[in-house]
Design an enzyme around this catalytic site. Structure first.
Site, mmCIF file in Angstrom:
data_model
loop_
_atom_site.group_PDB
_atom_site.id
_atom_site.type_symbol
_atom_site.label_atom_id
_atom_site.label_comp_id
_atom_site.label_asym_id
_atom_site.label_seq_id
_atom_site.Cartn_x
_atom_site.Cartn_y
_atom_site.Cartn_z
ATOM 1 C CE LYS A 169 -44.419 -19.494 24.806
ATOM 2 N NZ LYS A 169 -43.921 -18.828 23.559
ATOM 3 C CD GLU A 244 -46.580 -33.689 18.517
ATOM 4 O OE1 GLU A 244 -45.400 -34.071 18.280
ATOM 5 O OE2 GLU A 244 -47.141 -32.787 17.902
ATOM 6 C CD GLU A 378 -37.626 -33.655 15.907
ATOM 7 O OE1 GLU A 378 -38.769 -33.881 15.483
ATOM 8 O OE2 GLU A 378 -37.404 -33.162 17.031
#
Length: 472
Positions: A169, A244, A378
């Protein structure tokens, strides 16, 4: 390209639902087409195909599985320019960068995985016990938009080699390269049902795959927020989850003869890929007495960035991927200004040369302290924060003062850099600007995830380990 179909059980099939979303060129805001969005029923069909294909594929000899991936590499190389163009269109990557970095990443990971498979310890003896590595089963592979082909290949190639079957996906924001990859798998004669692709939103299709009782593993790359949702959905079935996730990587620059060059390289690494890399060295830590010098050098690097048409060979930075992401980056740049950081270059808004597309100004903040939003969140854009340190203990404390631990960078004399590297809580520490090593483990500490990708490290993540005791 089959934007309104899914690749399931070796065929391009119509979706079971009617959901669609536009595919936007982020450089022009023009609509390239419409993407079919899958439903839970579509996901169930893809998982069923992968489940049915697993017994035959996992007992296929390793040499034959390697041969399939080798054919996939040949197919990839034959359509390399198409791969680069797809990523340039879907995420606005400058065409030169798309060729030399984005498309190259898929190619080199196929090559590295094939090389690693040749010497992988599939079976070995420990005393009287036979240790066997076997494919874990059906895997859901959920990949992001920022390095589309890199992350697809880093999951698909080792999963194929390990003897797993899979449902990919990809990100619905940048789906073109994934659809092309499915065509490459078909051309390479990946056996029916072994590789399947379904598009859809993470909140429904991604969540359904993560919780699916017939999925044995989820390999996810994306934000830490989404990663926690994947892990929670997977927990009731105790499936393996490899993740990750995000990063806020420190770049410690020691005083040395090449200080200016290290600062410039560090800034350029933040601006590359429009800052949309999870391991970008976005926090530059410099000696306090060299802070102003570093800010001036980084500002010069920002001034050299060329934003513009991604199809122009001279463009060095394209747009951000979407308006939603552009809005987030603008908010955080404004937060840096409001919280008192010194704006050395860039700022809010588009570059003066752009009046459409999700372009952003390469931005450098100086005088940053580690409690500021731009030092902790981030940003995922071309925004560099420069933080002064008093001594190496102070630098290490600041470097580790983050919930993330994906990567870190050090520039300076080799021996001090090596000693410093051991003190940093990060999955990868890069010393003095090394070449990208696709045989090194890639993954994070803390909230940057778990598991490791690349070469044999990736193969291991897709294997179960069986001990047959009393073999001898």
């Amino acid at each position: 390209m089959q934007t309104e179909r899914f690749y399931i059980n070796g065929e391009w099939v119509a979706p079971l639902g009617a959901g669609r979303m536009p595919i936007e060129n982020p450089a022009t805001e023009e609509i390239l087409g419409h993407l079919a969005l899958g439903s839970t029923a579509d996901a169930d069909a893809a998982v069923a195909a992968a489940r049915a294909a697993f017994p035959a594929w996992t007992f296929t000899p390793v040499s034959e599985r390697i041969a399939v991936v080798a054919r996939l590499l040949d197919a990839y190389n034959a359509r390399y320019e198409e791969v680069a163009l797809a990523m340039s269109l879907e995420m606005g990557a400058p065409i030169t960068w798309a060729r030399e970095a984005q498309a190259w990443a898929g190619q080199v990971h196929l090559e590295s995985t094939l090389k690693a498979a040749e010497s992988f310890p599939w079976e070995e003896m420990r005393g009287s016990t036979r240790i066997v590595h076997e494919g874990i089963g059906v895997c859901a592979l959920i990949t992001p938009w920022n390095w589309p082909m890199n992350q697809i290949v880093c999951k698909v190639a080792p999963a194929l080699i390990a003897g797993c079957t899979m449902v990919l996906k990809p990100s619905e924001i940048a789906p073109l390269s994934a659809l092309l990859f499915a065509e490459l798998c078909h051309e390479a004669c990946v056996p029916t049902g072994v590789f399947n692709l379904i598009n859809g939103l993470g909140t429904d299709v991604g969540a359904h795959l993560s919780a699916h009782p017939d999925v044995d593993m989820v390999s996810f790359t994306g934000s830490t927020r989404a990663g926690t949702a994947v892990a929670a959905a997977a927990a009731p079935t105790v499936k393996r989850v490899a993740q990750e996730l995000g990063g806020k990587s420190p770049n410690i620059i020691l005083p040395h003869d090449n200080f200016d060059a290290a600062v410039k390289a560090g800034a350029e690494a933040v601006f590359a890929n429009t800052g949309q890399s999870c391991d970008a060295p976005t926090r530059m830590l410099v000696p306090r007495d060299l802070h102003d010098r570093a800010a001036a050098v980084a500002a010069e690097a920002a001034a050299e960035v060329i934003t513009g048409d991604p199809g122009d060979e001279g463009t060095t930075m394209g747009p951000l991927v979407s308006q939603q992401h552009w809005d987030k980056v603008q908010r955080l740049i404004q937060a840096g200004i409001d919280e008192g950081a010194q704006l050395a270059a860039g700022g809010t808004g588009r570059p003066e040369t752009q009046n459409r597309g999700w372009f952003v100004r390469p931005t450098v903040f100086a005088g940053v302290t580690n409690e500021m939003s731009i030092a902790q969140e981030e940003i995922f854009g071309p925004v560099l924060s420069i933080l002064p340190y008093d001594d190496l203990d102070h630098a290490v404390t600041m470097a580790n003062d983050t919930p993330y631990g994906l990567a870190a960078y050090i520039s300076g004399p080799q021996e001090p850099a090596r000693a410093l590297a051991r003190l940093l809580r990060a999955g990868t520490v890069n010393l003095n600007g090394p070449d990208w090593d696709t045989f090194a483990p890639f993954g994070g500490y803390k909230q940057s995830g778990n598991g490791r990708e690349y070469a044999d490290w990736g193969i291991r993540d897709f294997c179960e380990v069986k001990g047959i005791v009393g073999w001898e």
